[in-house]
Motif scaffolding. Structure first.
Motif, PDB file in Angstrom:
ATOM      1  N   ARG A   1      33.728  37.999  88.249  1.00 53.64           N
ATOM      2  CA  ARG A   1      34.541  37.184  87.341  1.00 53.64           C
ATOM      3  C   ARG A   1      35.868  36.832  87.994  1.00 53.64           C
ATOM      4  O   ARG A   1      36.316  35.687  87.941  1.00 53.64           O
ATOM      5  CB  ARG A   1      34.841  37.960  86.064  1.00 53.64           C
ATOM      6  N   ALA A   2      36.467  37.856  88.582  1.00 55.59           N
ATOM      7  CA  ALA A   2      37.794  37.641  89.167  1.00 55.59           C
ATOM      8  C   ALA A   2      37.734  36.565  90.248  1.00 55.59           C
ATOM      9  O   ALA A   2      38.562  35.648  90.279  1.00 55.59           O
ATOM     10  CB  ALA A   2      38.315  38.952  89.748  1.00 55.59           C
ATOM     11  N   VAL A   3      36.744  36.673  91.121  1.00 61.40           N
ATOM     12  CA  VAL A   3      36.688  35.742  92.238  1.00 61.40           C
ATOM     13  C   VAL A   3      36.434  34.318  91.720  1.00 61.40           C
ATOM     14  O   VAL A   3      36.991  33.335  92.227  1.00 61.40           O
ATOM     15  CB  VAL A   3      35.637  36.215  93.278  1.00 61.40           C
ATOM     16  N   LEU A   4      35.630  34.202  90.674  1.00 61.39           N
ATOM     17  CA  LEU A   4      35.353  32.868  90.126  1.00 61.39           C
ATOM     18  C   LEU A   4      36.574  32.300  89.401  1.00 61.39           C
ATOM     19  O   LEU A   4      36.873  31.110  89.516  1.00 61.39           O
ATOM     20  CB  LEU A   4      34.155  32.922  89.180  1.00 61.39           C
ATOM     21  N   VAL A   5      37.251  33.165  88.668  1.00 63.72           N
ATOM     22  CA  VAL A   5      38.431  32.672  87.948  1.00 63.72           C
ATOM     23  C   VAL A   5      39.487  32.180  88.942  1.00 63.72           C
ATOM     24  O   VAL A   5      40.066  31.103  88.782  1.00 63.72           O
ATOM     25  CB  VAL A   5      39.025  33.774  87.041  1.00 63.72           C
ATOM     26  N   LEU A   6      39.701  32.962  89.986  1.00 56.15           N
ATOM     27  CA  LEU A   6      40.740  32.579  90.939  1.00 56.15           C
ATOM     28  C   LEU A   6      40.375  31.296  91.676  1.00 56.15           C
ATOM     29  O   LEU A   6      41.216  30.430  91.884  1.00 56.15           O
ATOM     30  CB  LEU A   6      40.971  33.701  91.960  1.00 56.15           C
TER      31      LEU A   6
ATOM     32  N   SER B   1      43.564  29.122  97.115  1.00 53.96           N
ATOM     33  CA  SER B   1      43.010  29.108  98.467  1.00 53.96           C
ATOM     34  C   SER B   1      42.394  30.470  98.774  1.00 53.96           C
ATOM     35  O   SER B   1      42.705  31.468  98.114  1.00 53.96           O
ATOM     36  CB  SER B   1      44.115  28.797  99.463  1.00 53.96           C
ATOM     37  N   TYR B   2      41.542  30.502  99.799  1.00 52.81           N
ATOM     38  CA  TYR B   2      40.910  31.773 100.157  1.00 52.81           C
ATOM     39  C   TYR B   2      41.969  32.801 100.556  1.00 52.81           C
ATOM     40  O   TYR B   2      41.823  33.985 100.287  1.00 52.81           O
ATOM     41  CB  TYR B   2      39.915  31.570 101.311  1.00 52.81           C
ATOM     42  N   ASP B   3      43.015  32.323 101.217  1.00 55.47           N
ATOM     43  CA  ASP B   3      44.061  33.252 101.649  1.00 55.47           C
ATOM     44  C   ASP B   3      44.731  33.910 100.442  1.00 55.47           C
ATOM     45  O   ASP B   3      44.939  35.121 100.410  1.00 55.47           O
ATOM     46  CB  ASP B   3      45.119  32.516 102.475  1.00 55.47           C
ATOM     47  N   ASP B   4      45.069  33.067  99.466  1.00 56.79           N
ATOM     48  CA  ASP B   4      45.722  33.612  98.272  1.00 56.79           C
ATOM     49  C   ASP B   4      44.784  34.547  97.516  1.00 56.79           C
ATOM     50  O   ASP B   4      45.211  35.554  96.948  1.00 56.79           O
ATOM     51  CB  ASP B   4      46.183  32.470  97.351  1.00 56.79           C
ATOM     52  N   MET B   5      43.500  34.166  97.517  1.00 59.64           N
ATOM     53  CA  MET B   5      42.538  35.028  96.816  1.00 59.64           C
ATOM     54  C   MET B   5      42.436  36.378  97.512  1.00 59.64           C
ATOM     55  O   MET B   5      42.351  37.423  96.858  1.00 59.64           O
ATOM     56  CB  MET B   5      41.168  34.356  96.784  1.00 59.64           C
ATOM     57  N   ALA B   6      42.431  36.342  98.845  1.00 56.55           N
ATOM     58  CA  ALA B   6      42.358  37.592  99.599  1.00 56.55           C
ATOM     59  C   ALA B   6      43.555  38.472  99.243  1.00 56.55           C
ATOM     60  O   ALA B   6      43.433  39.681  99.060  1.00 56.55           O
ATOM     61  CB  ALA B   6      42.331  37.295 101.088  1.00 56.55           C
TER      62      ALA B   6
ATOM     63  N   VAL C   1      36.173  37.782 100.552  1.00 57.82           N
ATOM     64  CA  VAL C   1      36.358  36.756  99.521  1.00 57.82           C
ATOM     65  C   VAL C   1      35.191  35.780  99.564  1.00 57.82           C
ATOM     66  O   VAL C   1      34.583  35.459  98.533  1.00 57.82           O
ATOM     67  CB  VAL C   1      37.680  35.981  99.753  1.00 57.82           C
ATOM     68  N   MET C   2      34.862  35.330 100.781  1.00 56.57           N
ATOM     69  CA  MET C   2      33.805  34.327 100.911  1.00 56.57           C
ATOM     70  C   MET C   2      32.460  34.875 100.446  1.00 56.57           C
ATOM     71  O   MET C   2      31.746  34.217  99.689  1.00 56.57           O
ATOM     72  CB  MET C   2      33.723  33.853 102.366  1.00 56.57           C
ATOM     73  N   SER C   3      32.132  36.080 100.898  1.00 56.54           N
ATOM     74  CA  SER C   3      30.815  36.604 100.526  1.00 56.54           C
ATOM     75  C   SER C   3      30.771  36.910  99.032  1.00 56.54           C
ATOM     76  O   SER C   3      29.776  36.640  98.358  1.00 56.54           O
ATOM     77  CB  SER C   3      30.486  37.846 101.347  1.00 56.54           C
ATOM     78  N   ARG C   4      31.880  37.424  98.502  1.00 54.88           N
ATOM     79  CA  ARG C   4      31.901  37.756  97.084  1.00 54.88           C
ATOM     80  C   ARG C   4      31.783  36.494  96.231  1.00 54.88           C
ATOM     81  O   ARG C   4      31.086  36.469  95.220  1.00 54.88           O
ATOM     82  CB  ARG C   4      33.201  38.484  96.753  1.00 54.88           C
ATOM     83  N   LEU C   5      32.461  35.458  96.682  1.00 58.96           N
ATOM     84  CA  LEU C   5      32.410  34.193  95.946  1.00 58.96           C
ATOM     85  C   LEU C   5      30.982  33.636  95.950  1.00 58.96           C
ATOM     86  O   LEU C   5      30.476  33.176  94.920  1.00 58.96           O
ATOM     87  CB  LEU C   5      33.383  33.194  96.591  1.00 58.96           C
TER      88      LEU C   5
END
Lengths: 549, 198
Positions: free
Chosen positions: B148-153, B160-165, B175-179
């Motif tokens: 959920r978190a990865v999708l919401v972000l 961006s992936y950096d911010d998500m990380a 991040v990429m694999s989880r997304l």
């Protein structure tokens, strides 16, 4: 490539690698279909997740946070050196206020003198015993207790005015934790009544600080609204002006002390706010409807009452050229405007923070947030720069104008011409089709009303496909039409979307025939034909269906 | 772009560092302004994670309170939202763990309750078919908290992936694999839900 598809979609893949993916997408139907599916899933999820409460909720949220900070800071003062001075100040202010209140009570009732003396003696003793901070904090805590218990022993016959004074003491004390000097707040003590001149004067000193914004205080305060209050009243003005229950004023015990462990009361309050917000919601819904009815140009009396500010701006493309006909929406208020020939627009908005979205056919929605000031007209330009959704090189043709064939020079386009990809022999792209001559254009020609954004976006995608002439571009346009079709759920443009989907699927198949595309095109054409009225559009679709067989 | 427009575009994110400095020094109003700037995205993240307005309300408040307490540790110059998001995500994870231990307090979302008084931001959202939306949200709510978190972000906040990380405190590869897993899982569950329907 499949592994990089999502990263590519999310803008993570850059440079030559991104071009590789784009090139692969042109030739691989499976990947482009997967891309379309992923984009669709994301887009729907985004829409579903953006389910915000009423804007007034966010104001109340901010206030709740700031109130909690004051309470938590007082509670956690031991571990927070930063707050020690503030709390010390708070304790001092509380003592002064408590003493002054007690003095007044004593003067008026004559019964509280002993209690007052005892209190003073106790405080003196505690200060003498431990001159360091802990004593101060203890004083502060004591004063919390006294605050709650002060009235009963002192005044069996206390009246409402005194009760109010007691609460003002709380306000001033907790406010002092802020240690921000806002003299107007001192006036909160003034309504305490003529019987307490000493209190007014002393409390005035004690409360030379910002009281944390508690919803109910409004009902006690009578004079000199602070900037925050003006902001708040402006925000809730639409509800008030239409006799809906005001957002914060219905709590009967508005100014009661906020004890440190009093989260439950906050919740009650929140529930109260929420129920009021519901009412406000209905009002704002009604307002939106009214707006629609009055062509949204003339500000209604409601809007006038809300002391709206006219916000004007300009929408331009990334090259700085003005964009005419772009739709600008103030999302929270549902106000919509369209840009004129010079890209300009104006919206009437209440003061506060707003989110504006600019939408235009073939461009990504641009979002910006900005603050509208208080009072007077505002004439600030806002430049929203929508980005072309289908590559930088896209240029929309004027109505009815034929689109030039595949623009090989499209600079940053991620969707290059199909011919660049593989050496496979494929059918030549069909000749460019004028915009008005598309199947969807023919179907839409008879409809008077303006197409919804989803249809406009799909039309733009189709034009782009005509321009590029690649199978992927047609697939993308098909996806766009499919989305429009799903969003429409019937209505006058239903047949238009079916026609668009059918044509895009058909042309994708025509460029690169695969069994999957044939099936998809056949389905789409059938879906159009079952609804299409007799006429040239139907005939053409029927011919395509034959072609497919 | 004229002068006023330039001023506004500069005002928007420009002085956040200054606000943080002032808030770190104890300026209450500066922190209030930071809350004002981030309250909506933080609420949305919390709501996405909990799917309950009550929980999201609590969690948003708690996020800001904790952010204030930890403000000294915030490095000025970094974007603030990922940092706030991390606080929110950590809270949602511990809330989830608590609820798991005490199953009588269900984490089942109060979607309907939330929607009753909610208004949508996005005009297009209103037109998405109610049934489709319901299914999508039902599938989303079946996902684990991390998904959920990865999708919401990514999807809702468009981070961006950096911010998500940064927000999830994991490497970008994760991040990429989880997304990818979250999107695939959402698709799977959505299909399962649709399959049940006649």
């Amino acid at each position: 490539v499949e592994d990089r598809l999502e990263a590519w979609m999310d803008g993570r893949v850059q440079g030559s690698e991104a071009e590789d993916v784009a090139r692969h997408l042109e030739s691989c139907f499976r990947c482009s279909a997967e891309l379309a599916r992923l984009m669709g899933q994301d887009e729907k999820l985004r829409a579903a997740l953006r389910d915000d409460p009423n804007p007034a909720y966010f104001d109340s949220l901010e206030k709740k946070v700031m109130s909690r900070l004051v309470v938590d800071r007082a509670r956690d003062s031991r571990s927070h050196t930063r707050n020690r001075a503030l709390v010390r100040l708070a304790g001092l202010a509380a003592v002064i206020a408590a003493v002054s209140m007690a003095a007044v009570l004593g003067m008026r009732e004559g019964g509280g003198v002993d209690w007052l003396r005892a209190t003073l003696a106790k405080q003196k003793a505690s200060r003498a015993q431990a001159p360091a901070e802990p004593a101060q904090e203890q004083t502060f805590r004591e004063s919390v207790d006294q605050d709650g218990d002060a009235a009963p022993p002192a005044s069996p016959g206390k009246d409402g005015g005194e009760r109010k004074e007691g609460r003002e003491v709380w306000s001033s004390r907790s406010g002092s934790a802020d240690a921000k000097k806002v003299p107007t707040v001192g006036s909160t003590a003034a309504p305490a009544g003529p019987a307490a001149p000493g209190l007014a004067a002393r409390s005035g000193r004690a409360v030379e600080m910002t009281v944390p914004t508690r919803p109910g205080e409004e009902s006690v305060r009578k004079t000199a609204p602070t900037e925050l209050e003006r902001q708040r009243s402006a925000a809730s003005a639409p509800a008030k002006s239409s006799a809906a229950p005001p957002v914060f004023a219905t709590k009967p015990q508005a100014a009661q002390p906020l004890a440190a462990d009093d989260r439950t009361k906050q919740r009650d309050e929140a529930a109260n706010v929420r129920s009021n917000e519901k009412a406000q919601d209905q009002v704002s819904g009604a307002r939106t409807d009214a707006n629609k009815a009055t062509a949204a140009r003339e500000p209604s009396s409601l809007e006038a009452a809300a002391a709206n500010v006219q916000v004007c701006g300009k929408v331009s493309d990334p090259q700085g050229r003005p964009m005419a006909g772009a739709q600008v929406v103030a999302t929270a208020f549902g106000r919509i405007s369209r840009t004129d020939a010079a890209g300009g627009f104006c919206l009437e908005l209440p003061p506060g923070r707003h989110e504006l979205r600019a939408m235009s056919v073939g461009y990504n929605t641009a979002v910006t947030t900005f603050d509208v000031g208080y009072g007077g007209m505002r004439d600030a330009d806002l430049t929203l720069a929508p980005v072309p959704a289908l590559g930088e090189g896209m240029r929309l043709p004027a109505a009815g104008q034929a689109v030039p064939p595949a623009a090989a020079d499209s600079p940053a386009s991620t969707l290059g011409p199909y011919t660049r990809s593989t050496g496979r022999k494929v059918a030549a792209p069909p000749p460019p089709v004028p915009a008005a001559k598309t199947l969807s254009g023919m179907v839409a020609a008879g409809i008077r009303s303006e197409p919804p954004p989803s249809v406009m976006a799909a039309q733009a995608a189709e034009l782009k496909a005509i321009e590029l002439g690649t199978a992927l571009a047609w697939e993308t346009a098909a996806f766009s039409w499919n989305r429009a079709f799903e969003l429409l759920q019937g209505g006058p443009f239903d047949a238009t979307a079916r026609a668009g989907l059918a044509e895009c699927r058909y042309r994708a198949w025509k460029i690169m025939p695969t069994p999957t595309r044939a099936r998809a095109a056949s389905e789409a054409l059938t879906s159009f034909l079952v609804r299409a009225p007799h006429g040239p559009a139907r005939d053409r679709a029927a011919a395509w269906a034959e072609d497919l067989k | 772009m004229n002068e006023a427009a330039r001023r506004i575009s500069q005002e928007a994110p420009g002085d956040e560092g200054d606000l943080v400095h002032r808030a770190q020094a104890g300026d209450h109003r500066a922190f209030a302004e930071l809350v004002r700037r981030h309250r909506r995205p933080v609420y949305r993240i919390c709501y996405g994670l909990t799917r309950s307005h009550e929980d999201a309300d609590d969690m948003t408040q708690e996020t800001f309170v904790r952010a204030y307490q930890a403000l000294d540790r915030f490095r000025v110059g970094e974007p603030m939202l990922p940092w706030l998001a991390r606080i929110a995500i950590n809270q949602s994870l511990s809330l989830h763990r608590r609820r798991k231990r005490r199953p009588e307090t269900s984490i089942e979302p109060l979607v309907e309750a939330g929607r009753q008084w909610g208004t949508s931001d996005d005009p297009a959202a209103a037109t998405v078919s109610a049934e489709e939306r319901r299914q999508l949200l039902a599938a989303f709510e079946q996902l684990g908290m991390e998904h959920r978190a990865v999708l919401v972000l990514r999807v809702e906040q468009e981070m961006s992936y950096d911010d998500m990380a940064h927000a999830m405190n994991v490497p970008i590869g994760t991040v990429m694999s989880r997304l990818a897993r979250a999107r695939a899982e959402l698709k799977k569950r959505l299909e399962a839900l649709r399959g049940k329907k006649p």
